[in-house]
Design a protein around this motif. Structure first.
Motif, short mmCIF file in Angstrom:
data_model
loop_
_atom_site.label_atom_id
_atom_site.label_comp_id
_atom_site.label_asym_id
_atom_site.label_seq_id
_atom_site.Cartn_x
_atom_site.Cartn_y
_atom_site.Cartn_z
N TYR A 1 136.59 30.53 56.60
CA TYR A 1 137.84 30.01 56.67
C TYR A 1 138.33 29.10 55.75
CZ TYR A 1 137.40 31.42 61.90
OH TYR A 1 137.20 31.95 62.82
N ALA A 2 137.47 28.08 55.33
CA ALA A 2 137.66 27.26 54.20
C ALA A 2 137.69 27.81 52.76
CB ALA A 2 136.55 25.90 54.39
N PHE A 3 136.75 28.64 52.78
CA PHE A 3 136.56 29.47 51.50
C PHE A 3 137.69 30.28 51.17
CE2 PHE A 3 135.09 33.14 48.98
CZ PHE A 3 134.65 32.44 48.07
N LEU A 4 138.32 30.84 52.23
CA LEU A 4 139.49 31.69 51.91
C LEU A 4 140.80 30.91 51.75
CD1 LEU A 4 138.79 35.00 53.87
CD2 LEU A 4 138.61 34.50 51.48
N ALA A 5 140.98 29.73 52.50
CA ALA A 5 142.00 28.86 52.37
C ALA A 5 143.21 29.52 52.63
CB ALA A 5 142.12 28.19 51.01
N GLY A 6 143.15 30.36 53.83
CA GLY A 6 144.30 30.96 54.28
C GLY A 6 144.61 32.42 53.91
N GLU A 7 144.02 32.87 52.96
CA GLU A 7 144.04 34.12 52.42
C GLU A 7 143.44 35.11 53.27
OE1 GLU A 7 142.58 35.80 48.33
OE2 GLU A 7 142.22 33.56 48.36
N GLU A 8 144.02 36.34 53.54
CA GLU A 8 143.39 37.48 54.42
C GLU A 8 142.24 38.03 53.75
OE1 GLU A 8 144.42 38.68 57.25
OE2 GLU A 8 145.73 37.00 57.28
N PRO A 9 140.94 37.96 54.46
CA PRO A 9 139.79 38.63 54.00
C PRO A 9 140.11 39.98 53.45
CG PRO A 9 139.53 38.07 56.34
CD PRO A 9 141.03 37.86 55.78
N SER A 10 140.65 40.78 53.76
CA SER A 10 140.80 42.17 53.19
C SER A 10 141.36 42.09 51.70
CB SER A 10 141.61 42.99 54.15
OG SER A 10 142.97 42.43 54.19
N GLU A 11 142.20 41.13 51.63
CA GLU A 11 142.54 41.13 50.08
C GLU A 11 141.53 40.76 49.22
OE1 GLU A 11 145.99 38.39 50.21
OE2 GLU A 11 146.98 39.48 51.88
N ARG A 12 140.69 39.75 49.41
CA ARG A 12 139.93 39.28 48.46
C ARG A 12 138.53 39.96 48.80
NH1 ARG A 12 138.94 32.91 47.59
NH2 ARG A 12 137.13 33.18 45.95
N PHE B 1 130.37 36.39 57.21
CA PHE B 1 131.09 35.57 58.21
C PHE B 1 131.92 36.28 59.13
CE2 PHE B 1 134.41 32.42 59.11
CZ PHE B 1 133.89 31.68 59.91
N TRP B 2 133.08 36.74 58.10
CA TRP B 2 134.24 37.60 58.69
C TRP B 2 133.83 38.76 59.67
CZ3 TRP B 2 138.79 35.89 59.74
CH2 TRP B 2 139.15 34.74 59.26
N GLN B 3 132.66 39.42 59.31
CA GLN B 3 132.42 40.51 60.02
C GLN B 3 131.67 39.99 61.39
OE1 GLN B 3 130.04 43.40 57.78
NE2 GLN B 3 131.89 43.83 56.77
N VAL B 4 130.97 38.91 61.19
CA VAL B 4 130.33 38.52 62.59
C VAL B 4 131.46 37.91 63.42
CG1 VAL B 4 129.26 36.50 63.41
CG2 VAL B 4 128.10 37.86 61.52
N ARG B 5 132.49 37.16 62.88
CA ARG B 5 133.87 36.78 63.68
C ARG B 5 134.62 37.93 64.20
NH1 ARG B 5 133.14 32.75 65.89
NH2 ARG B 5 135.11 32.79 66.24
N SER B 6 134.64 39.19 63.50
CA SER B 6 135.18 40.17 64.07
C SER B 6 134.42 40.62 65.09
CB SER B 6 135.31 41.35 62.67
OG SER B 6 135.85 42.47 63.36
N ASP B 7 132.98 40.79 65.01
CA ASP B 7 132.32 41.21 66.21
C ASP B 7 132.62 40.46 67.53
OD1 ASP B 7 129.87 42.37 67.47
OD2 ASP B 7 129.40 40.38 67.36
N ARG B 8 132.82 39.22 67.41
CA ARG B 8 133.03 38.27 68.38
C ARG B 8 134.55 38.62 68.97
NH1 ARG B 8 131.93 32.45 70.57
NH2 ARG B 8 133.57 32.31 71.88
N TRP B 9 135.42 38.79 68.01
CA TRP B 9 136.72 38.88 68.40
C TRP B 9 137.05 40.40 69.17
CZ3 TRP B 9 138.16 37.56 62.98
CH2 TRP B 9 138.42 36.40 62.51
N SER B 10 136.11 41.24 68.75
CA SER B 10 136.26 42.44 69.40
C SER B 10 135.20 42.51 70.77
CB SER B 10 135.93 43.63 68.71
OG SER B 10 134.37 43.79 68.03
N GLY B 11 134.72 41.59 71.00
CA GLY B 11 133.83 41.72 72.29
C GLY B 11 132.49 42.37 71.90
#
Length: 99
Positions: A34-45, A63-73
């Motif tokens: 979250y801090a690394f991207l500072a509000g940017e969308e991960p897909s853009e970077r 990090f984002w893929q693991v978070r996505s796993d959590r969000w998708s159950g």
């Protein structure tokens, strides 16, 4: 889990691709995407070839893929891809590419 800066990473402490998802998830949370991207969308970077990404970007992607796993159950995760990403991160650390 405490954050671990790139310069403090030790290759042998990065989880092995042994199927222990808990260790992979724990390692992913040692980086604040979250801090690394500072509000940017991960897909853009973080899109494209992994070889073009810095160590920080690779860790952010994990990090984002693991978070996505959590969000998708846990229904949308490509675990073999996550293990491959972790192996790339470990190889960068072994090579001393800590940027």
């Amino acid at each position: 889990m405490r954050e671990i800066p790139n310069h403090e990473l030790i290759a042998k402490r990065i989880p092995a691709a042994d199927g222990n998802r808990r260790s992979l998830i724990g390692f992913a949370h040692t980086f604040n995407g979250y801090a690394f991207l500072a509000g940017e969308e991960p897909s853009e970077r973080l899109s494209g070839d992994w070889s073009d990404l810095s160590l920080s970007e690779l860790r952010c992607l994990l990090f984002w893929q693991v978070r996505s796993d959590r969000w998708s159950g846990g229904l949308s995760t490509d675990w073999p891809s996550l293990w491959s990403l972790l192996a790339v991160i470990r190889s960068r650390v072994e090579a001393g590419a800590l940027e």
